[in-house]
Scaffold this motif. Sequence first.
Motif, short mmCIF file in Angstrom:
data_model
loop_
_atom_site.label_atom_id
_atom_site.label_comp_id
_atom_site.label_asym_id
_atom_site.label_seq_id
_atom_site.Cartn_x
_atom_site.Cartn_y
_atom_site.Cartn_z
N ASP A 1 -5.70 -29.12 -11.63
CA ASP A 1 -7.05 -28.57 -11.68
C ASP A 1 -7.12 -27.48 -12.75
OD1 ASP A 1 -7.82 -30.16 -9.49
OD2 ASP A 1 -7.06 -28.65 -8.08
N ASP A 2 -8.32 -27.27 -13.28
CA ASP A 2 -8.53 -26.22 -14.28
C ASP A 2 -8.35 -24.84 -13.66
OD1 ASP A 2 -9.11 -28.09 -16.25
OD2 ASP A 2 -11.26 -28.11 -15.76
N PRO A 3 -7.86 -23.88 -14.44
CA PRO A 3 -7.71 -22.51 -13.92
C PRO A 3 -9.02 -21.91 -13.42
CG PRO A 3 -6.59 -22.75 -16.02
CD PRO A 3 -7.37 -24.00 -15.82
N GLU A 4 -10.14 -22.25 -14.10
CA GLU A 4 -11.44 -21.73 -13.68
C GLU A 4 -11.79 -22.20 -12.27
OE1 GLU A 4 -10.82 -23.21 -16.51
OE2 GLU A 4 -11.17 -21.67 -18.05
N LEU A 5 -11.47 -23.47 -11.98
CA LEU A 5 -11.75 -24.01 -10.65
C LEU A 5 -10.89 -23.30 -9.60
CD1 LEU A 5 -12.26 -27.71 -9.65
CD2 LEU A 5 -10.64 -26.31 -8.35
N VAL A 6 -9.62 -23.08 -9.93
CA VAL A 6 -8.71 -22.41 -8.98
C VAL A 6 -9.18 -20.98 -8.74
CG1 VAL A 6 -6.34 -21.68 -8.55
CG2 VAL A 6 -6.78 -23.85 -9.70
N TYR A 7 -9.53 -20.26 -9.81
CA TYR A 7 -9.96 -18.88 -9.68
C TYR A 7 -11.25 -18.76 -8.87
CZ TYR A 7 -12.27 -14.52 -10.85
OH TYR A 7 -12.94 -13.33 -10.76
N HIS B 1 0.84 -1.20 0.00
CA HIS B 1 0.00 0.00 0.00
C HIS B 1 0.88 1.25 0.00
CE1 HIS B 1 -3.12 2.88 0.98
NE2 HIS B 1 -2.51 3.20 2.09
N THR B 2 1.93 1.22 0.79
CA THR B 2 2.83 2.38 0.88
C THR B 2 3.66 2.54 -0.39
OG1 THR B 2 2.99 2.17 3.28
CG2 THR B 2 4.75 3.37 2.18
N PHE B 3 4.20 1.43 -0.92
CA PHE B 3 5.10 1.51 -2.07
C PHE B 3 4.36 1.68 -3.39
CE2 PHE B 3 8.53 -1.27 0.21
CZ PHE B 3 8.71 -0.26 1.14
N TYR B 4 3.20 0.97 -3.54
CA TYR B 4 2.57 0.87 -4.86
C TYR B 4 1.09 1.25 -4.87
CZ TYR B 4 6.69 -2.11 -4.85
OH TYR B 4 7.95 -2.60 -4.67
N GLY B 5 0.53 1.60 -3.72
CA GLY B 5 -0.83 2.11 -3.70
C GLY B 5 -1.94 1.07 -3.77
N ILE B 6 -1.68 -0.18 -3.40
CA ILE B 6 -2.77 -1.15 -3.38
C ILE B 6 -3.68 -0.86 -2.18
CG2 ILE B 6 -1.19 -2.91 -4.30
CD1 ILE B 6 -1.81 -4.43 -1.59
N GLU B 7 -4.90 -1.37 -2.23
CA GLU B 7 -5.82 -1.28 -1.10
C GLU B 7 -5.77 -2.62 -0.37
OE1 GLU B 7 -9.56 1.21 -2.46
OE2 GLU B 7 -8.91 -0.14 -4.07
N SER B 8 -5.13 -2.65 0.78
CA SER B 8 -4.85 -3.92 1.46
C SER B 8 -6.13 -4.68 1.81
CB SER B 8 -4.03 -3.67 2.72
OG SER B 8 -2.79 -3.09 2.40
N HIS B 9 -7.21 -3.96 2.10
CA HIS B 9 -8.45 -4.65 2.47
C HIS B 9 -9.14 -5.28 1.26
CE1 HIS B 9 -9.70 -0.69 1.15
NE2 HIS B 9 -10.97 -1.06 1.12
N ARG B 10 -8.63 -4.99 0.07
CA ARG B 10 -9.19 -5.58 -1.16
C ARG B 10 -8.19 -6.51 -1.83
NH1 ARG B 10 -11.88 -1.31 -5.02
NH2 ARG B 10 -12.91 -3.23 -5.72
N CYS B 11 -7.21 -6.99 -1.06
CA CYS B 11 -6.16 -7.84 -1.61
C CYS B 11 -6.41 -9.31 -1.25
CB CYS B 11 -4.79 -7.40 -1.09
SG CYS B 11 -3.41 -8.32 -1.81
N MET B 12 -6.35 -10.17 -2.23
CA MET B 12 -6.54 -11.61 -2.04
C MET B 12 -5.18 -12.31 -2.16
SD MET B 12 -8.99 -14.22 -4.24
CE MET B 12 -8.21 -13.83 -5.83
N GLU B 13 -4.79 -13.01 -1.12
CA GLU B 13 -3.50 -13.70 -1.11
C GLU B 13 -3.73 -15.17 -1.41
OE1 GLU B 13 0.59 -13.51 1.54
OE2 GLU B 13 -1.33 -13.44 2.57
N THR B 14 -3.20 -15.63 -2.54
CA THR B 14 -3.48 -16.99 -2.97
C THR B 14 -2.30 -17.56 -3.74
OG1 THR B 14 -5.09 -18.40 -4.12
CG2 THR B 14 -4.52 -16.32 -5.16
N THR B 15 -2.36 -18.84 -4.06
CA THR B 15 -1.35 -19.49 -4.89
C THR B 15 -2.00 -20.64 -5.64
OG1 THR B 15 0.79 -20.63 -4.95
CG2 THR B 15 -0.60 -21.03 -3.04
N PRO B 16 -1.69 -20.81 -6.91
CA PRO B 16 -2.21 -21.96 -7.65
C PRO B 16 -1.34 -23.20 -7.48
CG PRO B 16 -1.04 -20.51 -9.13
CD PRO B 16 -0.99 -19.86 -7.79
N SER B 17 -0.24 -23.08 -6.75
CA SER B 17 0.64 -24.22 -6.51
C SER B 17 1.23 -24.14 -5.11
CB SER B 17 1.77 -24.27 -7.54
OG SER B 17 2.73 -25.25 -7.18
N LEU B 18 0.89 -25.11 -4.29
CA LEU B 18 1.46 -25.16 -2.94
C LEU B 18 2.86 -25.77 -2.95
CD1 LEU B 18 -1.76 -26.35 -1.13
CD2 LEU B 18 -0.60 -24.19 -0.70
#
Length: 754
Positions: free
Chosen positions: A462-468, A419-436
Amino acid sequence: MSFISMNSIKIVGTNCKEGVMLEQLFTAVFGDSLTLPLWTILLACLITVWLIWEKLKPVAQPQKEVIGVSTELLSSNNTATVSKVTSNGKKLDASKFVRLKLKIFYGTTTGKSKTFAEQLSEEAMRKDYGVELLDLKDYEPEDNLSELTTDTVCVFIVSTYMDGMPSESCSWFCKWLEETSTDFRVEKTLLKNLQFCVFGLGNSLYAEHYNTVGKKLDRQLHSLAARRVMALGLGDEDVVNSKHGGIEEDFKAWRKIFWRQAGPILTGRRTLEPVSLASKGKKEKGKCGVNCKGKEDGGKCSSDEEEDNDDEPLYETSSEEEEDVGAVEGEGGVSQGSGGVVDLEDLGKVMKQMKTAKAKRQEEEVAMSGGGERKEMVTPQLRKALTKQGYKIIGSHSGVKLCRWTKSMLRGRGGCYKHTFYGIESHRCMETTPSLACANKCVFCWRHHTNPVGTEWRWKMDDPELVYSGALENHVNMIKEFKGVPGVLAARFEEGLKPAHCALSLVGEPIMYPEINKFIHLLHQKQISTFLVTNAQFPEAIRNLTPVTQLYVSVDASTKDSLKKIDRPLFKDFWERYIDSLRALSEKGQRTVYRLTLVKAFNTDEIENYAKLVEMGKPDFIEIKGVTYCGDSKASNLTMSNVPWHEEVVKFVQEFANELPDYEIAAEHEHSNCILLAHKKFKINNEWWTWIDYPKFHTLVARYTGSGGQMTFTAEDYMAKTPNWAVFGATEQGFDPKETRYFRKNAKKDIAGC
């Protein structure tokens, strides 16, 4: 017994005249027909005389020896320091005269827990204790629980329902406690002053979930160094299995034990020893960190309930480490030092493991070549372990988790460094990964290496649609749980239900997912920006990667030896892959970032070599962050001594900037212990433009996709001006002034977010 008539009373010892007068008086008062026993009259006379005497007697003088107790001392939290002073100068221990406060918490839906809490409260008041009755649905644990001092004893009375879930009123409290106890960023001594005990309500008919809420609450409080007053109490609604014939009788029996064990603590005659963190993980059966006598009372010490320890492996592994003796680490009873040396007596086990793994791998290859089905990446045991850590598992290889900064900004308490460096809105950020899965075993890994490892994709996909769809659904559901939580801003909550950013950096190596480009395209279609982090072991995947909002490469070391020591890669040619990945990064047209994690005694003295790597990859930005201590782990030998202070990070960055003529320090986020170096092309008219114009980016990426990659764009095409408060040297040190900075009441320590 003889009775006398009033007309015949003769008074002895008086002259005739006085006797006649007294006789006439009695006759006038009582009448001729009334008769009374003689002893009644005498008793009445004695009582009358006593009452007159008590009223007229002089006030008793105070004793010569007066005991005085300082009000200041009595209000002290440390009852051991309280003393009484007599008039002759003699000091007496007054700790046994100091009564601690009692807080009784309850979480209820049907009212049973509340009823028990009220019963205990009434009993405490009869015993002259100061009592506070609290409903957990109205209690803010993040703000208040750690502020409790040793002048208070807390009792938690909580229910478990048939599905193993807590009551609705205490669900937020339980969720906060679970996340806090498993979050490595939270000090494990957070609740060191809390003195507590727990009574759980459940039904043994549902054996799988019997009193799970009470058990978890007891264990999680203790894991944060809270001190048990007594062992966990369990009430059973099933009359047949109940130890005392019903839940009411169970609670009554527990209360007796409570007053016997908690009484000396409440009166200051006994103090609890602090929980020793050094002994964590080395429990002696029957002991819970204090002199617990739960077993003597027929109960069971909570610490006896060990975690499940199945022999099933947490993850499937398919990598070149199976053919490398130096890569076998602490599995199957094999001991190995941090330098990769295997004990001689374990060499046979190592060879056996290698042969078994190789044979298993060959069988899998034969099966896959014949059209056989691939195995799932996430085994049931791994799913259980990651779910316990707060992950929501999607399909067979993906995951999503709520970031602490998302929760922080929902409450208006500040955002993360992005948020400080690049201006994202932290409360609207989704933290995820398609590969553990990951190809490294970094010493500072967040998950202590419970995630799968491998050098290639060998699992079911898994299909990308399922992951998304799975990531978005689970993230939004986790946001919904914050509805009505104290401090959450209504406007932020509504915005949080519509994610605008995706951090592909949760755990594992997202770029390993074969359909990563399709997954990124789905995110961009929904106007969700992408911040992808890779560990620099897949150079071809970097070259083939579709444009993302910002592409990170973890640059944790500058020499081959230090990289092997810190990242512990699985590839044999890890250094060549590392260098090639940095070259591939220089070929990308969009925003690129080097992420450096400083680990004292590992990589803080490699400035010149880091400068050479910067010349090679030519990143737009360089983030330098002090390592975060993840707690004790068999997978890592890091300690708090390896964590640099913010001042040390600043000093390193200043020296580093001197070696980089094209870069300057642009911004900082003091709370994350993070500094940003930016290329001078982002400094226009002496003002920094490190922020991102997100609408412009989505326009550019849509045009790129629509043209089949012909209409490309660069980092300068979607940059935005950095606000003054985010620039390095500003008094805010990266904290957005629109947010409300929160400090602990005592330590004045910034805890914005966690």
